[in-house]
Design a protein around this motif. Structure first.
Motif, PDB file in Angstrom:
ATOM      1  N   ALA A  60       0.812  -1.226   0.000  1.00  0.00           N
ATOM      2  CA  ALA A  60       0.000   0.000   0.000  1.00  0.00           C
ATOM      3  C   ALA A  60       0.839   1.266   0.000  1.00  0.00           C
ATOM      4  N   ASN A  61       2.076   1.184   0.526  1.00  0.00           N
ATOM      5  CA  ASN A  61       2.883   2.413   0.600  1.00  0.00           C
ATOM      6  C   ASN A  61       3.772   2.602  -0.620  1.00  0.00           C
ATOM      7  N   SER A  62       3.611   1.752  -1.640  1.00  0.00           N
ATOM      8  CA  SER A  62       4.482   1.899  -2.815  1.00  0.00           C
ATOM      9  C   SER A  62       3.962   3.021  -3.701  1.00  0.00           C
ATOM     10  N   GLN A  63       4.915   3.552  -4.482  1.00  0.00           N
ATOM     11  CA  GLN A  63       4.575   4.650  -5.390  1.00  0.00           C
ATOM     12  C   GLN A  63       3.552   4.179  -6.420  1.00  0.00           C
ATOM     13  N   ALA A  64       3.817   2.985  -6.964  1.00  0.00           N
ATOM     14  CA  ALA A  64       2.947   2.452  -8.010  1.00  0.00           C
ATOM     15  C   ALA A  64       1.525   2.277  -7.480  1.00  0.00           C
ATOM     16  N   PHE A  65       1.408   1.873  -6.211  1.00  0.00           N
ATOM     17  CA  PHE A  65       0.087   1.678  -5.618  1.00  0.00           C
ATOM     18  C   PHE A  65      -0.629   3.024  -5.520  1.00  0.00           C
ATOM     19  N   ARG A  66       0.165   4.038  -5.089  1.00  0.00           N
ATOM     20  CA  ARG A  66      -0.427   5.370  -4.936  1.00  0.00           C
ATOM     21  C   ARG A  66      -0.910   5.915  -6.272  1.00  0.00           C
ATOM     22  N   TYR A  67      -0.102   5.669  -7.332  1.00  0.00           N
ATOM     23  CA  TYR A  67      -0.493   6.181  -8.649  1.00  0.00           C
ATOM     24  C   TYR A  67      -1.565   5.287  -9.300  1.00  0.00           C
ATOM     25  N   GLY A  68      -1.876   4.201  -8.658  1.00  0.00           N
ATOM     26  CA  GLY A  68      -2.912   3.305  -9.182  1.00  0.00           C
ATOM     27  C   GLY A  68      -2.464   2.490 -10.372  1.00  0.00           C
ATOM     28  N   THR A  69      -1.135   2.359 -10.575  1.00  0.00           N
ATOM     29  CA  THR A  69      -0.641   1.610 -11.740  1.00  0.00           C
ATOM     30  C   THR A  69      -0.223   0.196 -11.380  1.00  0.00           C
ATOM     31  N   ALA A  70      -0.294  -0.129 -10.101  1.00  0.00           N
ATOM     32  CA  ALA A  70       0.268  -1.415  -9.684  1.00  0.00           C
ATOM     33  C   ALA A  70      -0.803  -2.483  -9.580  1.00  0.00           C
ATOM     34  N   LYS A  71      -0.381  -3.687  -9.977  1.00  0.00           N
ATOM     35  CA  LYS A  71      -1.247  -4.850  -9.798  1.00  0.00           C
ATOM     36  C   LYS A  71      -0.357  -6.014  -9.442  1.00  0.00           C
ATOM     37  N   GLU A  72      -0.968  -7.019  -8.899  1.00  0.00           N
ATOM     38  CA  GLU A  72      -0.210  -8.244  -8.610  1.00  0.00           C
ATOM     39  C   GLU A  72       0.323  -8.804  -9.919  1.00  0.00           C
ATOM     40  N   GLN A  73       1.543  -9.320  -9.902  1.00  0.00           N
ATOM     41  CA  GLN A  73       2.089  -9.874 -11.134  1.00  0.00           C
ATOM     42  C   GLN A  73       2.941 -11.092 -10.822  1.00  0.00           C
ATOM     43  N   GLN A  74       2.829 -12.100 -11.693  1.00  0.00           N
ATOM     44  CA  GLN A  74       3.664 -13.293 -11.532  1.00  0.00           C
ATOM     45  C   GLN A  74       4.836 -13.215 -12.495  1.00  0.00           C
ATOM     46  N   TYR A  75       5.988 -13.687 -12.065  1.00  0.00           N
ATOM     47  CA  TYR A  75       7.170 -13.735 -12.926  1.00  0.00           C
ATOM     48  C   TYR A  75       7.713 -15.160 -12.905  1.00  0.00           C
ATOM     49  N   LYS A  76       8.094 -15.628 -14.084  1.00  0.00           N
ATOM     50  CA  LYS A  76       8.582 -17.002 -14.190  1.00  0.00           C
ATOM     51  C   LYS A  76      10.058 -16.978 -14.570  1.00  0.00           C
ATOM     52  N   PHE A  77      10.847 -17.787 -13.901  1.00  0.00           N
ATOM     53  CA  PHE A  77      12.284 -17.863 -14.180  1.00  0.00           C
ATOM     54  C   PHE A  77      12.679 -19.320 -14.387  1.00  0.00           C
ATOM     55  N   GLY A  78      13.916 -19.510 -14.868  1.00  0.00           N
ATOM     56  CA  GLY A  78      14.435 -20.878 -15.048  1.00  0.00           C
ATOM     57  C   GLY A  78      14.295 -21.643 -13.743  1.00  0.00           C
TER      58      GLY A  78
END
Ligand SMILES: Nc1ncnc2c1ncn2[C@@H]1O[C@H](COP(=O)(O)OP(=O)(O)OP(=O)(O)O)[C@@H](O)[C@H]1O
Length: 886
Positions: A60-78
């Motif tokens: 909640a305290n992240s910049q992206a959250f404040r600007y409303g641009t953030a969403k949960e995201q999954q990342y896949k690696f080797g």
């Protein structure tokens, strides 16, 4: 990264291509993710879902959250390594295959990438007890080649990114030189040199620079080495290991293993240039490459570089993590000669593998660190180099996806320029993305994840397998045969007899013995009576065998001498031919050397000029960036000022509007009040007029005194036609000018009463100067009053005061005293204040009855006019002025 989306609200990256396959001779850049532990109770933004997937949730305290641009995201690696993963697990999965490639002559590049404090250095270096990737690579290399190592200085760097092979005699000379140049123990009291022991601690690194501090050697003794090894190496090759260590700071390359006298340690390092060798490989020109024979020597070099890095950075007042460091291990191998004794001196047969281990600087954005000055430049350079790395990777990916041929900007940064060959297909590329899962790091971590996602989609050409047996027709197993021979020689000893330990002498001894001795031991010489004959026959047989053997040996000797002579003659002939050829070659080589020297001088000056131009260009760029920043700030300030002005203007407008409205309403109420007063006045005047008319009518009707109460005479006003007809007093009017004059009655109004005061009225009696007491009969009557000589606002502005009287005295033209009492009502105003509305004035005139008054001269006709005037007009006044009527 390939997106995975199942849950609502979890973002899916649109149109992302499938992960490249390995079937078409290319390998994708392998990216693994390592999570570092987070202290108990701290909020996390990264969670591991399975062995290959992480979920990043915006806090909640992240910049992206404040600007409303953030969403949960999954990342896949080797692979995703959890925070419980050990250094060994990571090494086995990621770095060990690269070490195998290295020992088979292939190149490899391993990056540690992540934000500051995410565990890059921990992953690469680790601790003494639990080493990271670098010390484990070193251990595995030496564990694997321990039996196949070439003697020191057999391979020698030619300073053009390649190696020469020296003869055993030259190598021995170099070894002796090294021993002579090595400082004797005890010369430098604070450092001691640990003698080299195979697999043990300490030892002189190449160039006599392996001195270690006692702390470090103690630390080395407590080190827990990696014990695994790589199998399947070519045993008939000789191996040597070289290490170099450079750092890239502010886009300059520095050699951390540069030989510097201790007194010059504090001076900053000299920057190095990147060059291309004959095989188009990029290398750091002039960087020291140290031959290491044991893991401890290699680790000493690593530590020495880190120490230099620390000293240099202390001098520069910077931090080590603000630079990229590149530790390069090169393994050189070449086949042994047919006897399995010495290394073949043929560059074409030499194979060099290279493994670069890179600890990148933390990827921070400048605004997070709030840097300025040098720090800002430093952060700018780090970000710039990482940005170029990203751009290169993106361009590569684009080219590969679209089958395009866009230029990849490797040269825009030293770090990408140095590793150009890897991305062009000269080796395998791997990346360890270090992640600090703390929620606070979300805004930075998300950039790292995105970059890692892109990187995984880039493929690099798979390096071709190099045949290590070289196909030169040499018998396999030469090294082993040579070892057996040597062992046999050792056992046989110098006199050619089988040793005590192995009386039979073994197969090798049996084969070698006839060559070096004339037969078995002498038989017994004892002469026993009766057996002399037999003894002599035995001796004769023995001697005959020896003579036979001798003849064989002499024959063999003769044969070998002849062969040797022939060889000598042939060699001599070849030698003379070679000498001639050599002389010719030397002459042409001298010419080439001169040309090369001239070209090199030109190249050096061009490079120096280029370097200074680059430096200037960078400075100008930095200045420009600073100016652009400044301009931006100023523009921002101007905008802010403009906004402020606009706000003030708006405020003033609103206030003016309010003021206008207030004044308008004030004015309206005043006008209304004035109108009311005028109306009252008009009514009073009408009353006066009516009374006057009544008087006049009464006069006309027999001068009867009106019974109505006396009222003040109205002020003259335009008469109506009717009134004119009935009453128009004038000087010519016989009623006014003729005698006898009717007896007139004074009309009084309640308004113009004489100082009659009610009990409720509170008077403000204002006497500004000295008032002469006249002791007259008529005195004002003010039951409640407050006398003042000087008027103060608070005397008027209060709820009690309702009446005001101003008393002043004058002398008239006759010298008589005239006392004026100007009276008024204290009324509340619309604005919340108080105003004095003057209502009338009393004049007390003392006069001598015998004296002639100017009014007497006017004649009796004027008396009426005066009376009418006096009756009709009152005095009205207020704060703005006053009207007076006597
Ligand atoms: N996997 C891990 N397990 C235990 N401790 C870790 C791990 N990763 C990092 N740490 C600890 O976190 C701290 C910071 O790690 P490290 O210095 O390696 O970060 P870094 O990414 O190299 O930072 P910088 O970019 O500033 O050099 C160190 O104290 C290190 O011991």
């Amino acid at each position: 990264m390939r997106p995975l989306r199942t849950k609502a609200g979890v973002r899916k990256t649109p149109g992302r291509p499938a992960r490249p396959s390995q079937s078409d001779g290319v390998d994708p850049v392998e990216v693994v993710c390592r999570l570092r532990p987070v202290p108990e109770g701290e909020e996390r933004c990264v969670e591991q879902l399975d062995d290959t997937t992480v979920l990043v949730t915006p806090p909640a305290n992240s910049q992206a959250f404040r600007y409303g641009t953030a969403k949960e995201q999954q990342y896949k690696f080797g692979t995703v390594f959890p925070d419980t993963a050990t250094q060994k697990q990571l090494f086995d999965a990621v770095a060990k295959p690269l070490v195998r490639d290295l020992l088979n002559g292939k190149n490899g590049l391993l990056f540690a990438y992540g934000i500051t404090g995410s565990g890059k250095t921990h992953t690469m270096m680790g601790s003494q007890q639990d080493g990271g990737i670098m010390p484990r690579c070193i251990d595995v290399i030496f564990n694997s080649i321990v039996n196949y190592q070439a003697r020191r200085f057999v391979f020698k760097p030619d300073r053009l990114n390649s190696f020469d092979v020296q003869t055993e005699a030259d190598a021995m000379l170099d070894r002796q030189r090294e021993i002579l140049n090595t400082p004797k123990p005890g010369k430098t009291p604070r450092k001691r040199r640990v003698p080299p022991t195979p697999g043990g601690g300490g030892g002189g690194g190449g160039g006599g620079s392996g001195s270690v501090t006692p702390d470090e050697s103690d630390a080395a003794s407590t080190r827990v080495p990696e014990v695994s090894q790589v199998s399947g190496l070519d045993e008939d090759n000789a191996f040597a290991v070289f290490v170099s260590y450079v750092e890239i700071y502010n886009n300059y390359v520095y050699d951390l293993l540069e030989e510097v006298a201790p007194e010059n340690m504090k001076k900053s390092l000299q920057s190095r240039m990147l060059r291309e060798d004959n095989n188009k490989n990029i290398y750091v020109h002039g960087a020291s490459e140290v031959e290491v024979s044991t893991p401890s020597e290699a680790l000493d070099a690593l530590r020495r570089g880190q120490r230099r890095r620390k000293v240099a950075h202390t001098t520069l007042n910077t931090e080590s993590s603000r630079s990229h460091s590149v530790f390069t291990i090169r393994v050189v191998q070449a086949p042994l000669d047919p006897r399995g004794e010495e290394v073949l001196d043929d560059k074409a047969l030499m194979v060099v593998g290279q493994l670069s281990l890179v600890d990148l600087a933390g990827s921070e954005r400048t605004n997070r660190t709030k840097n300025n000055g040098d720090r800002l430049r430093e952060a700018g350079n780090i970000n710039n180099s990482l940005m170029v790395l990203r751009t290169c990777i993106e361009t590569l990916r684009e080219n590969q996806l679209n089958n395009a041929n866009k230029m990849v900007p490797y040269r825009d940064s030293r770090i990408t320029h140095l590793f150009k060959n890897y991305f062009d297909g000269e080796g395998k590329v791997k990346m360890v993305v270090c992640v600090n899962p703390r929620a606070e790091e979300y805004d930075e971590t998300i950039h790292v994840m995105k970059f890692a996602e892109l990187t995984q989609e880039v493929v690099v050409a798979r390096p071709a397998d190099r045949p290590l047996d070289m196909g030169i027709g040499l018998t396999p197993g030469r090294r082993k045969a040579n070892q057996i021979l040597r062992e046999a020689q050792r056992r046989l000893g110098s006199d050619g007899r089988p040793s005590e330990a192995e009386p039979s002498g073994g197969e090798a001894a049996a084969e070698l013995a006839p060559v070096f001795c004339l037969g078995p031991v002498w038989p017994s010489m004892a002469m026993t009576p009766g057996e002399e004959e037999e003894t002599v026959r035995c001796l004769v047989r023995f001697l005959e065998r020896r003579v036979q053997l001798r003849a064989t040996l002499l024959h063999e000797l003769q044969r070998q001498q002849d062969a040797f002579r022939q060889l000598l003659v042939k060699t001599e002939m070849e030698m003379s031919a070679l000498r001639q050829e050599n002389a010719q070659l030397r002459a042409s080589s001298d010419g080439s050397s001169r040309r090369t020297a001239a070209l090199e001088a030109r190249l050096a000056s061009a490079e120096a000029a280029n370097d200074s131009l680059n430096r200037r260009f960078r400075e100008l760029n930095e200045n420009q960036a600073a100016l652009v920043n400044e301009l931006g700030e100023k523009e921002m300030l101007l905008n802010q000022e403009g906004l402020e002005r606009e706000r003030v203007k708006q405020r003033m407008k609103t206030r003016m509007q309010q003021e206008k409205e207030r004044l308008a309403s004030d004015m309206k109420s005043r006008i209304k009040m004035n109108r009311e007063m005028l109306k009252t006045e008009m009514r009073a005047k009408d009353e006066k007029l009516r009374a006057l008319r009544d008087i006049i009518n009464n006069e006309e009707a027999g001068f009867a005194v009106p019974s109505a109460p006396p009222a003040p005479a109205p002020r003259p006003r335009p008469s109506t036609a009717n009134e004119t007809a009935t009453f128009r007093p004038s000087r010519s009017d016989p009623r006014l000018s003729g005698t006898p004059q009717p007896k007139r009655t004074v009309a009084a109004t309640t308004r113009h009463r004489r100082s009659k005061s009610t009990d409720a009225e509170v008077w403000l009696d204002h006497r500004p100067g000295h008032v002469l007491e006249l002791a007259t009969i008529f005195q004002p009557k003010m039951k409640k009053r407050k006398s003042v000589t000087k008027l103060d606002a608070k005397d008027v502005i209060n709820d009690k005061t309702s009446k005001y009287v101003l008393t002043h005295q004058d002398q008239d033209s006759q010298g008589e005293v005239e006392t004026h009492m100007v009276k008024g009502d204290v009324l509340p105003t619309v604005g919340g204040g108080r105003a004095v509305v003057f209502s009338d004035m009393e004049t007390l005139r003392l006069s001598n009855p015998g004296a002639k008054r100017p009014s007497d001269e006017l004649g009796p006709g004027l008396d009426y006019e005066l009376a009418r005037e006096r009756c009709a007009t009152g005095i009205e006044g207020h704060a703005a002025g006053k009207r007076r009527k006597t």
